[in-house]
Design a protein around this motif. Structure first.
Motif, mmCIF file in Angstrom:
data_model
loop_
_atom_site.group_PDB
_atom_site.id
_atom_site.type_symbol
_atom_site.label_atom_id
_atom_site.label_comp_id
_atom_site.label_asym_id
_atom_site.label_seq_id
_atom_site.Cartn_x
_atom_site.Cartn_y
_atom_site.Cartn_z
ATOM 1 N N ASN A 46 0.838 -1.203 0.000
ATOM 2 C CA ASN A 46 0.000 0.000 0.000
ATOM 3 C C ASN A 46 0.878 1.262 0.000
ATOM 4 O O ASN A 46 2.107 1.184 0.060
ATOM 5 C CB ASN A 46 -0.930 -0.003 1.220
ATOM 6 C CG ASN A 46 -0.157 -0.249 2.511
ATOM 7 O OD1 ASN A 46 0.974 0.218 2.670
ATOM 8 N ND2 ASN A 46 -0.738 -0.995 3.415
ATOM 9 N N LYS B 46 -9.035 -6.026 0.059
ATOM 10 C CA LYS B 46 -9.368 -5.013 -0.944
ATOM 11 C C LYS B 46 -9.845 -5.732 -2.206
ATOM 12 O O LYS B 46 -9.381 -6.832 -2.511
ATOM 13 C CB LYS B 46 -8.120 -4.203 -1.309
ATOM 14 C CG LYS B 46 -7.738 -3.157 -0.267
ATOM 15 C CD LYS B 46 -6.777 -2.140 -0.869
ATOM 16 C CE LYS B 46 -6.410 -1.076 0.133
ATOM 17 N NZ LYS B 46 -5.067 -1.229 0.667
ATOM 18 N N GLU C 115 -10.183 -3.853 -8.024
ATOM 19 C CA GLU C 115 -10.278 -2.455 -8.482
ATOM 20 C C GLU C 115 -9.622 -1.517 -7.461
ATOM 21 O O GLU C 115 -8.923 -0.572 -7.838
ATOM 22 C CB GLU C 115 -11.755 -2.053 -8.688
ATOM 23 C CG GLU C 115 -12.418 -2.715 -9.899
ATOM 24 C CD GLU C 115 -12.865 -4.162 -9.644
ATOM 25 O OE1 GLU C 115 -12.695 -4.681 -8.504
ATOM 26 O OE2 GLU C 115 -13.380 -4.796 -10.592
ATOM 27 N N ASP C 116 -9.829 -1.808 -6.172
ATOM 28 C CA ASP C 116 -9.192 -0.997 -5.127
ATOM 29 C C ASP C 116 -7.673 -1.102 -5.212
ATOM 30 O O ASP C 116 -6.953 -0.129 -4.967
ATOM 31 C CB ASP C 116 -9.641 -1.460 -3.719
ATOM 32 C CG ASP C 116 -11.070 -1.038 -3.404
ATOM 33 O OD1 ASP C 116 -11.596 -0.163 -4.113
ATOM 34 O OD2 ASP C 116 -11.646 -1.609 -2.455
ATOM 35 N N ALA D 278 -6.336 1.064 -7.890
ATOM 36 C CA ALA D 278 -6.295 2.448 -7.397
ATOM 37 C C ALA D 278 -5.083 2.652 -6.491
ATOM 38 O O ALA D 278 -4.450 3.720 -6.512
ATOM 39 C CB ALA D 278 -7.586 2.762 -6.646
ATOM 40 N N GLU D 279 -4.748 1.628 -5.707
ATOM 41 C CA GLU D 279 -3.571 1.700 -4.819
ATOM 42 C C GLU D 279 -2.295 1.817 -5.658
ATOM 43 O O GLU D 279 -1.397 2.607 -5.329
ATOM 44 C CB GLU D 279 -3.532 0.431 -3.945
ATOM 45 C CG GLU D 279 -2.697 0.545 -2.699
ATOM 46 C CD GLU D 279 -3.330 1.396 -1.591
ATOM 47 O OE1 GLU D 279 -4.568 1.375 -1.434
ATOM 48 O OE2 GLU D 279 -2.572 2.104 -0.895
ATOM 49 N N ARG E 299 -2.070 3.148 -8.591
ATOM 50 C CA ARG E 299 -2.065 4.511 -9.132
ATOM 51 C C ARG E 299 -1.550 5.491 -8.076
ATOM 52 O O ARG E 299 -0.719 6.361 -8.366
ATOM 53 C CB ARG E 299 -3.474 4.890 -9.597
ATOM 54 C CG ARG E 299 -3.511 6.178 -10.426
ATOM 55 C CD ARG E 299 -4.896 6.482 -10.989
ATOM 56 N NE ARG E 299 -5.325 5.482 -11.964
ATOM 57 C CZ ARG E 299 -6.327 4.624 -11.791
ATOM 58 N NH1 ARG E 299 -7.028 4.636 -10.664
ATOM 59 N NH2 ARG E 299 -6.642 3.757 -12.723
ATOM 60 N N ALA E 300 -2.000 5.329 -6.836
ATOM 61 C CA ALA E 300 -1.586 6.231 -5.748
ATOM 62 C C ALA E 300 -0.098 6.058 -5.434
ATOM 63 O O ALA E 300 0.613 7.036 -5.160
ATOM 64 C CB ALA E 300 -2.435 5.958 -4.511
ATOM 65 N N ALA F 47 -2.419 2.349 -14.830
ATOM 66 C CA ALA F 47 -2.274 3.046 -13.544
ATOM 67 C C ALA F 47 -0.837 3.539 -13.332
ATOM 68 O O ALA F 47 -0.550 4.199 -12.342
ATOM 69 C CB ALA F 47 -2.699 2.137 -12.398
#
Ligand code: ZN
Length: 307
Positions: A85, A117, A120-121, A124-125, A127-128, A173
């Motif tokens: 993460n 998670k 999809e989550d 997003a992680e 990407r972050a 991402a």
């Protein structure tokens, strides 16, 4: 073949992370560092040295920042760490790693069980994490390793369309590479060929490493199948560390010694010296005296006339 010839395949040693993480005993930091030095001395150019996860979850990995610091004293070594993460990524980036690897599960059931998670989550992680690394250390590479790509013990079969979708999603991402992991040791060579070809068709040169397990004895043939369709980075673990406790005699990760032997015997240069690689088993055994070491090549020795 000479020592200066660039390697044709990259062996990414994951024992310090994947191996130690699945062993209950915590290896002392000094023993980890001695083992790491022996792996570098054998010619390995990329090491996954640990993971940045909360120490209460994985006490074996509590000293990862210190291991990274030591690893960075080796010039030309690519120092990798696993981060699940953004929080872990920030600590890893501040520690100075060259490459982050993020596990993203292709199996919906495994993703929920492992990191709580959805897939999809996790995209997003990724990407972050990429956004954070672009801010803190833009030169750092990000790999998203797709776990359970070839099957899952929880949900059984994993759809190949899902794997290809996820590979495309993590590259979109911002991941530099996406590799495929046979987390559960369910892959076969036909499947490995097909899936790596499909992923390459979808994401081209962003296709990353093959992370194969030897749970059912197919680790090496699966690596060879991946090689045949253009994969040039292979994850493996010295002495197959990370052996499955439920299958005595069967190792989890592909054994680095056997993998290097296979490629070198085929005339495919790895940059790794087999005698020194065998010697790297001693500091591993000193650090984990009760852990079984696997590997056919170290047991049989090198063939007569091997140079
Ligand atoms: Zn593994």
């Amino acid at each position: 073949m000479t020592a200066t010839q660039p390697p044709e395949v990259l062996i990414s040693e994951v024992g310090l992370r994947d191996g130690l993480q699945s062993v209950k005993t915590t290896m002392a930091t000094a023993d980890k560092l001695a083992w790491l030095d022996a792996l570098v001395a054998a010619g390995l150019q990329e090491l996954e040295v640990g993971s940045f996860v909360p120490a209460h979850l994985l006490p074996q990995m509590a000293d990862t920042a210190e291991v990274v610091r030591h690893a960075l004293t080796h010039p030309d070594l690519t120092v990798m760490a696993l981060v699940p993460n953004v929080r872990g990524a920030e600590v890893a980036l501040r520690a100075g790693v060259h490459k982050l690897t993020i596990p993203v599960s292709a199996s919906a059931a495994h993703s929920m069980a492992n990191v709580r998670k959805t897939r999809e989550d996790m995209v997003a992680e990724v990407r972050a994490i990429v956004a954070l690394k672009n801010q803190l250390a833009p030169h750092v590479k990000v790999e998203a390793g797709i776990s359970t790509a070839f099957g899952c013990t929880l949900q059984g079969a994993v759809s190949e369309d899902d794997v290809v979708w996820l590979a495309e999603a993590v590259v979109q991402a911002g991941a530099d590479e996406t590799g495929l992991s046979d987390t559960t040791g369910m892959a076969n060579p036909a499947q490995v060929r097909r899936l790596f070809q499909r992923v390459r068709a979808a994401v081209g040169e962003h296709t990353g490493a093959a992370h194969m397990h030897n749970t059912r004895g197919l680790g090496l043939v699966n690596c060879l199948a991946a090689y045949d369709v253009g994969v040039r980075t292979f994850d493996s673990s010295l002495a197959g560390l990370g052996g499955c406790p439920y299958a005595p005699g069967a190792s989890g990760n592909v054994v680095t010694e056997d993998l290097v032997f296979m490629f070198e015997a085929m005339g495919i240069h790895t940059g790794v010296d087999l005698d020194r690689l065998f010697a790297a088993r001693a500091p591993l055994q000193r650090g984990l005296p009760h852990e079984p070491l696997y590997g056919m090549t170290p047991e049989a020795g090198l063939p007569k006339g091997w140079v």
